[in-house]
Design an enzyme around this catalytic site. Structure first.
Site, PDB file in Angstrom:
ATOM      1  N   ARG A 278       0.867  -1.020   0.068  1.00 56.69           N
ATOM      2  CA  ARG A 278       0.093   0.048  -0.057  1.00 56.69           C
ATOM      3  C   ARG A 278       0.832   1.481   0.178  1.00 56.69           C
ATOM      4  NH1 ARG A 278      -2.332   0.861   5.356  1.00 56.69           N
ATOM      5  NH2 ARG A 278      -0.823   2.292   5.573  1.00 56.69           N
ATOM      6  N   HIS A 282      -3.536   4.555   4.934  1.00 60.19           N
ATOM      7  CA  HIS A 282      -4.533   3.727   4.664  1.00 60.19           C
ATOM      8  C   HIS A 282      -5.698   4.484   4.473  1.00 60.19           C
ATOM      9  CE1 HIS A 282      -7.638   0.741   6.374  1.00 60.19           C
ATOM     10  NE2 HIS A 282      -8.167   1.874   6.909  1.00 60.19           N
ATOM     11  N   TYR A 291       4.405   4.823  11.238  1.00 53.93           N
ATOM     12  CA  TYR A 291       4.932   3.372  11.595  1.00 53.93           C
ATOM     13  C   TYR A 291       5.457   2.874  10.479  1.00 53.93           C
ATOM     14  CZ  TYR A 291       0.557   3.314   8.629  1.00 53.93           C
ATOM     15  OH  TYR A 291      -0.391   3.552   7.573  1.00 53.93           O
TER      16      TYR A 291
END
Length: 394
Positions: A278, A282, A291
């Protein structure tokens, strides 16, 4: 990959620790050449360009609409960036009459099937032409004419629903299947296990496509599974399984084509784990810098699935730099112009809040609606006519 009696099987590779790993099927290198011994699937020029146009359309739409969200024009958005091959490569291997039950990052499948930019925009802005009548969040698309079930926000609900729908297809005997898309995070939900077990017990024509994109929001896949990802779970349900390079459009297409053959001709459900990444956050509400590192993202940007497909098309002499430039410019212009039109359209009439839900509107709901209209009449300046709130008798 070995094929026996039309059955595609990937032999596990055992490590020193006794665990087994399922190898990843791939065909296409990043420079557009095939791996040694690899053979491209039977895709003609028209279909290859249809796939590529859908990939580029999805990328351009995602870039522009995330920008629109940042400008305050849109409340929410989710990008498919980096996962286009997993979605569009698989959708292209289906029959257009096969049912798609998506999670929320599969707009590319709609683009491939012919969903127009106008239709995307109407849903995103929830205007009067939105098929969902403004009742859904942005990116919760649906199209009955394109056999794309309307997206639902709760995670993994579409997976057992896909099994049930496929059972109906089996009973109908129409030669179609259902495809359920989901991320590896959804594979941690109980619905995933219930769906796979039910699918194998009842032998229904369903394909489960897991986009293993590395992260369930902020949780890396390494912290989600003690075993080798999602694919090994298929063995527990005696289900056929394929792990594929999710950035390789040709490999995804061929894997899905083989899976569909098993599902439709033999009523054997199949699990496909597409290994991808990805590249975007998100959602527009997420900040991935908290992160994961820029260095990690940079590694995967070099594996861009659109660039890989572009390079293959160039090698085939089916595409050119000048055509690429024209396509990019046209799509950017079309997305911007269409967005402006969609923004100007009024929202759905107020009475659509309660119509076409029940055959006859229940008295209690009618009473609530009358209360709402009275409230709007009391505060007319808060609900301007130009916004459409006083339509439908308010």
């Amino acid at each position: 990959m070995t094929t026996t009696k039309s059955r595609t099987v990937y032999t596990p590779v055992f490590t020193d620790g006794g665990e087994f790993r399922i190898p990843t099927f791939r065909l296409l290198k990043q420079d557009g050449s095939l791996y040694k011994g690899g053979k491209a699937p039977d895709i003609n020029k028209d279909k290859a360009l249809r796939i590529y146009h859908a990939m580029v359309t999805t990328r351009v739409l995602d870039e522009r609409m995330l920008g629109a969200q940042r400008q305050g024009r849109l409340s929410f958005y989710m990008q498919c960036t980096g996962e286009e091959a997993s979605i569009i490569g698989s959708a292209a291997a289906l029959d257009d009459a096969d049912m798609i039950m998506a999670q929320y990052r599969e707009q590319g499948a709609l683009a491939y099937r012919g969903f127009t930019i106008d239709e995307f925009m109407n849903q995103l802005f929830g205007n009067e032409l939105d098929y969902g009548k403004g009742r859904q969040m942005p990116v919760h698309y649906g199209s009955s004419k394109l056999n794309y079930m309307t997206i639902s926000s709760p995670l993994a609900t579409q997976i057992p629903q896909a099994t049930g729908y496929a059972y109906g297809q089996k009973m109908a005997g129409d030669g179609h299947c259902t495809v359920a898309y989901f991320g590896e995070g959804a594979a941690s939900e109980g619905d995933f296990h219930a769906a796979l077990n039910m699918a194998t017990v009842h032998r229904v024509p369903v394909i489960f496509i897991c986009r293993n994109n590395g992260y369930a929001i902020s949780t890396p896949a390494t912290e989600q599974f003690a075993a080798d990802g999602v694919a090994p779970r298929a063995y527990g349900y005696k289900m056929d399984v394929i792990r594929v390079d999710g950035n390789d459009t040709l490999a995804v297409y061929q894997a899905t084509e083989a899976a569909r053959k098993l599902a439709v001709e033999e009523n054997r459900p199949v699990l496909i784990e597409a290994m991808t990444y990805r590249l975007a956050a998100h959602s527009s509400s997420d900040d991935p810098s908290g992160y994961r590192s820029k260095d990690e993202e940079a590694v995967w940007r070099e594996k861009d699935p659109i660039l890989r497909m572009y390079n293959w098309l160039i090698r085939q002499k089916w595409w050119s730099e000048s055509e690429e430039k024209e396509l990019q410019e046209r799509l950017r212009r079309e997305v911007l112009e269409t967005m402006k039109r969609a923004q100007k359209r009024p929202p759905p009439p107020l009475d659509t809040l309660i119509t076409d839900v029940y055959d006859e509107v229940p008295p209690a709901l009618n009473a609530q609606f009358e209360t709402l209209k009275a409230h709007i009449r009391k505060y007319p300046d808060e609900y301007p006519k130009s916004a459409g709130y006083v339509q439908g008798g308010a």
